[in-house]
Write a protein that holds these residues in place. Structure first.
Motif, PDB file in Angstrom:
ATOM      1  N   ASN A 197     135.932  66.544 -53.942  1.00 57.07           N
ATOM      2  CA  ASN A 197     136.148  67.815 -54.641  1.00 57.07           C
ATOM      3  C   ASN A 197     134.843  68.580 -54.800  1.00 57.07           C
ATOM      4  O   ASN A 197     134.806  69.808 -54.648  1.00 57.07           O
ATOM      5  CB  ASN A 197     136.778  67.559 -56.015  1.00 57.07           C
ATOM      6  CG  ASN A 197     138.230  67.139 -55.927  1.00 57.07           C
ATOM      7  OD1 ASN A 197     138.890  67.374 -54.907  1.00 57.07           O
ATOM      8  ND2 ASN A 197     138.736  66.507 -56.966  1.00 57.07           N
ATOM      9  N   THR A 198     133.770  67.860 -55.100  1.00 58.28           N
ATOM     10  CA  THR A 198     132.463  68.506 -55.265  1.00 58.28           C
ATOM     11  C   THR A 198     131.978  69.072 -53.948  1.00 58.28           C
ATOM     12  O   THR A 198     131.482  70.204 -53.886  1.00 58.28           O
ATOM     13  CB  THR A 198     131.431  67.500 -55.816  1.00 58.28           C
ATOM     14  OG1 THR A 198     131.885  67.011 -57.081  1.00 58.28           O
ATOM     15  CG2 THR A 198     130.073  68.173 -55.996  1.00 58.28           C
ATOM     16  N   LEU A 199     132.130  68.297 -52.871  1.00 62.49           N
ATOM     17  CA  LEU A 199     131.662  68.751 -51.559  1.00 62.49           C
ATOM     18  C   LEU A 199     132.449  69.946 -51.053  1.00 62.49           C
ATOM     19  O   LEU A 199     131.915  70.786 -50.319  1.00 62.49           O
ATOM     20  CB  LEU A 199     131.752  67.601 -50.545  1.00 62.49           C
ATOM     21  CG  LEU A 199     130.753  66.455 -50.746  1.00 62.49           C
ATOM     22  CD1 LEU A 199     131.050  65.319 -49.771  1.00 62.49           C
ATOM     23  CD2 LEU A 199     129.327  66.953 -50.564  1.00 62.49           C
ATOM     24  N   SER A 200     133.725  70.040 -51.437  1.00 65.83           N
ATOM     25  CA  SER A 200     134.520  71.195 -51.015  1.00 65.83           C
ATOM     26  C   SER A 200     134.001  72.478 -51.647  1.00 65.83           C
ATOM     27  O   SER A 200     134.137  73.566 -51.078  1.00 65.83           O
ATOM     28  CB  SER A 200     135.994  70.991 -51.386  1.00 65.83           C
ATOM     29  OG  SER A 200     136.167  71.007 -52.795  1.00 65.83           O
ATOM     30  N   GLU A 201     133.391  72.365 -52.820  1.00 69.87           N
ATOM     31  CA  GLU A 201     132.822  73.523 -53.505  1.00 69.87           C
ATOM     32  C   GLU A 201     131.349  73.722 -53.172  1.00 69.87           C
ATOM     33  O   GLU A 201     130.860  74.844 -53.133  1.00 69.87           O
ATOM     34  CB  GLU A 201     132.988  73.357 -55.024  1.00 69.87           C
ATOM     35  CG  GLU A 201     134.434  73.274 -55.483  1.00 69.87           C
ATOM     36  CD  GLU A 201     134.540  73.034 -56.983  1.00 69.87           C
ATOM     37  OE1 GLU A 201     133.482  72.973 -57.646  1.00 69.87           O
ATOM     38  OE2 GLU A 201     135.676  72.910 -57.485  1.00 69.87           O
TER      39      GLU A 201
END
Length: 258
Positions: A197-201
């Motif tokens: 989720n963090t990497l997608s942002e």
């Protein structure tokens, strides 16, 4: 109560010295974590220096949080060997235990390295790759149930064809490779989801920090949600365990429990 290695203690006294409840001392006896103490005619237990040092070992060993791959089981085995006065084998098992922890640390770090390589696109691109669920499971050498579990936990979202069948493209398969690498190193599903989720942002987020830092919103945090930290603590505790065992071998081996 006297000097040297002939000290003896009542249950309440040894509990007070260690800083635990007397019932915990009795529980350790029931579990075989300490030698059975002799009893006076009135039934009171009498503990020795062996018991005192053994309980210290137990307290150190039980601080270790990591449970995967039999680490907890090995810690218990070390405790019981020491309780039996078999310090040599307890030390040998502790050395193997430390090696196992270091292997787990290496696996955890290697998984992060693999993820970075996958994200950089250093792996071979399978252009135009489109696979069914079974084909994907076979391609990644995982079970269909594992693949289904990852999808149900929101780690990856798979598109469907018009006929309703799932189809896995290069992007999804690359993401599944990341998940597989992290799961093989015992990172939790929660930690992996947090990372994805963090990497997608923020594709430039520090992977090592994110994978090891639970969110403030997480109500329940398992040790594998902060795997790197937990393994580091496990190694530190194991080294203290070994030091305690060496001390016990030198000071207590010739002074078995009464």
């Amino acid at each position: 109560m006297g000097g040297g290695t002939t000290n003896t203690y009542k249950t309440s006294e040894i509990a007070r010295i260690i800083g635990i409840h007397p019932n915990t001392v009795r529980l350790y006896e029931e579990l075989g974590f300490i030698p059975k103490p002799i009893r006076q005619p009135n039934g009171y237990r009498i503990f020795t220096e062996f018991h005192l040092e053994q309980i210290k070992l137990v307290r150190i060993a039980l601080q270790i949080e990591v449970l995967q791959n039999g680490l907890r089981k090995n810690a218990i085995s070390i405790i019981k060997l020491s309780a039996a006065g078999d310090f040599d084998n307890a030390i040998t098992l502790t050395d193997n235990y430390i090696k196992q922890i270091r292997t787990e640390q290496n696996n955890a770090e290697e998984a992060i390295k693999i993820v970075k390589e996958l994200l950089r696109g250093n792996n071979k691109k399978e252009v135009g790759l489109l696979l069914s669920r079974k084909e994907t499971a076979d391609y990644l050498h995982i079970s269909i149930d594992t693949l289904r579990n990852w999808e149900m936990n929101g780690l990856v979202t798979i598109k469907r064809k018009q006929n309703g069948y799932r189809i896995y493209s290069e992007n999804e398969i690359n993401q599944l490779k990341i998940i597989r690498s992290l799961r093989c190193a015992n990172y939790s599903l929660t930690a992996i989801l947090r990372l994805l989720n963090t990497l997608s942002e923020n594709p430039n987020a520090d992977i090592r920090t994110i994978i090891d830092t639970p969110s403030d919103n997480d109500d329940i945090i398992s040790v594998c949600d902060k795997l790197l930290t937990s393994l580091g603590k496990a190694q530190a505790n194991a080294l203290v365990m070994r030091k305690q065992l060496v001390y016990m071998k030198k000071t207590i081996n010739s002074n078995p429990p009464l």
